[in-house]
Design an enzyme around this catalytic site. Sequence first.
Site, short mmCIF file in Angstrom:
data_model
loop_
_atom_site.label_atom_id
_atom_site.label_comp_id
_atom_site.label_asym_id
_atom_site.label_seq_id
_atom_site.Cartn_x
_atom_site.Cartn_y
_atom_site.Cartn_z
N VAL A 57 0.81 -1.23 0.00
CA VAL A 57 0.00 0.00 0.00
C VAL A 57 0.84 1.28 0.00
O VAL A 57 0.33 2.36 -0.26
CB VAL A 57 -1.00 0.03 1.19
CG1 VAL A 57 -2.10 -1.00 0.99
CG2 VAL A 57 -0.31 -0.13 2.53
N TYR A 149 4.05 5.69 16.55
CA TYR A 149 2.84 4.87 16.33
C TYR A 149 1.64 5.54 16.98
O TYR A 149 0.58 5.70 16.36
CB TYR A 149 3.07 3.47 16.93
CG TYR A 149 1.87 2.55 16.82
CD1 TYR A 149 1.62 1.85 15.64
CD2 TYR A 149 1.00 2.36 17.89
CE1 TYR A 149 0.52 0.99 15.53
CE2 TYR A 149 -0.09 1.51 17.79
CZ TYR A 149 -0.32 0.82 16.61
OH TYR A 149 -1.42 -0.02 16.51
N ALA A 151 1.15 8.63 17.81
CA ALA A 151 0.78 9.88 17.12
C ALA A 151 0.05 9.57 15.81
O ALA A 151 -0.91 10.26 15.46
CB ALA A 151 2.03 10.73 16.86
N LYS A 153 -1.85 7.06 15.21
CA LYS A 153 -3.20 6.59 15.52
C LYS A 153 -4.06 7.73 16.11
O LYS A 153 -5.28 7.78 15.87
CB LYS A 153 -3.15 5.40 16.49
CG LYS A 153 -2.47 4.16 15.89
CD LYS A 153 -3.22 3.62 14.68
CE LYS A 153 -2.68 2.26 14.24
NZ LYS A 153 -3.43 1.68 13.12
#
Length: 248
Positions: A57, A149, A151, A153
């Site tokens: 992705v 991580y 931040a 989320k």
Amino acid sequence: MKKAALITGASSGIGAATAKEYAKNGYFVYLMGRNKERLQEVALKCRNGASLMSCDVTDTPALNKRLEEMLTTKIHRIEVVVNNAGIYETHSIEGGLDDVWARQMEVNLMVPVRIVRAFFPYFKEQGLGSIVNIASTLGLRPTGSTSAYSASKAAMINWTQSLALEGGAFQIRANCVCPGIIDTPIHQFHGLAENEKAKVLDSLRNLQPLGRIGSAEDVAKAAYFLGSDLSGWTTGAILSVDGGINLK
Ligand SMILES: NC(=O)c1ccc[n+]([C@@H]2O[C@H](COP(=O)([O-])OP(=O)(O)OC[C@H]3O[C@@H](n4cnc5c(N)ncnc54)[C@H](OP(=O)(O)O)[C@@H]3O)[C@@H](O)[C@H]2O)c1
């Protein structure tokens, strides 16, 4: 036309369980991930039909090609997008170098932003769409050594509410699931030998008022609830699925 859902990160853990949950409830599923064999294994368990959307992705041209395939073919009515693909890296503040931040912000935030940007015109035209973002309890309450991580989320949670505000007029809903500690391959303990794993699970048990860590299926049920019309009048919700860990 059959209703359909796109699930990213469908080759493993929460995404695989979510794909199976949607399939069980009558959806055709588009399964996105890198590992073709694991996507194929998940597809075999999705009895309502599945299409493999294998790609990295973070390879934006490859992602755009996959999105275009889905949005222009119009074989199915895609009603749900579950932004689940994610990566988790721990690091100290000094160790949080640009590449550590960039990787996590890219997969956990910018990829969902690109996917939703592509889907918005389609959902507007359809007059219906439901976006489920898989964030984390760490996006609500961080811990040390997870700053990038957490931040990423936290940004996803905030962004979900912008989507709900802007999408509402077009009957586009956007909601967020915040899983706590879930037993999936994202954690090193997932693959430990049984007795070693039992020790780790025991040490984690009491963090949750409900006395255990979660399973991918626990989260999948919430991702299905928020994506489907079971929650037709819910938008902008941030649902913790965490055994109560953030209450402690
Ligand atoms: N497990 C937990 O405790 C927990 C807690 C809170 C939130 N979450 C969130 O839940 C989501 C799912 O995690 P999980 O626990 O199910 O982890 P997992 O088992 O490691 O699954 C991660 C998924 O993301 C996909 N993915 C990662 N990078 C990708 C890339 N560049 N291109 C395409 N696919 C990519 C992986 O696909 P491939 O393997 O095919 O590359 C895999 O399907 C993540 O967003 C995670 O942050 C998990």
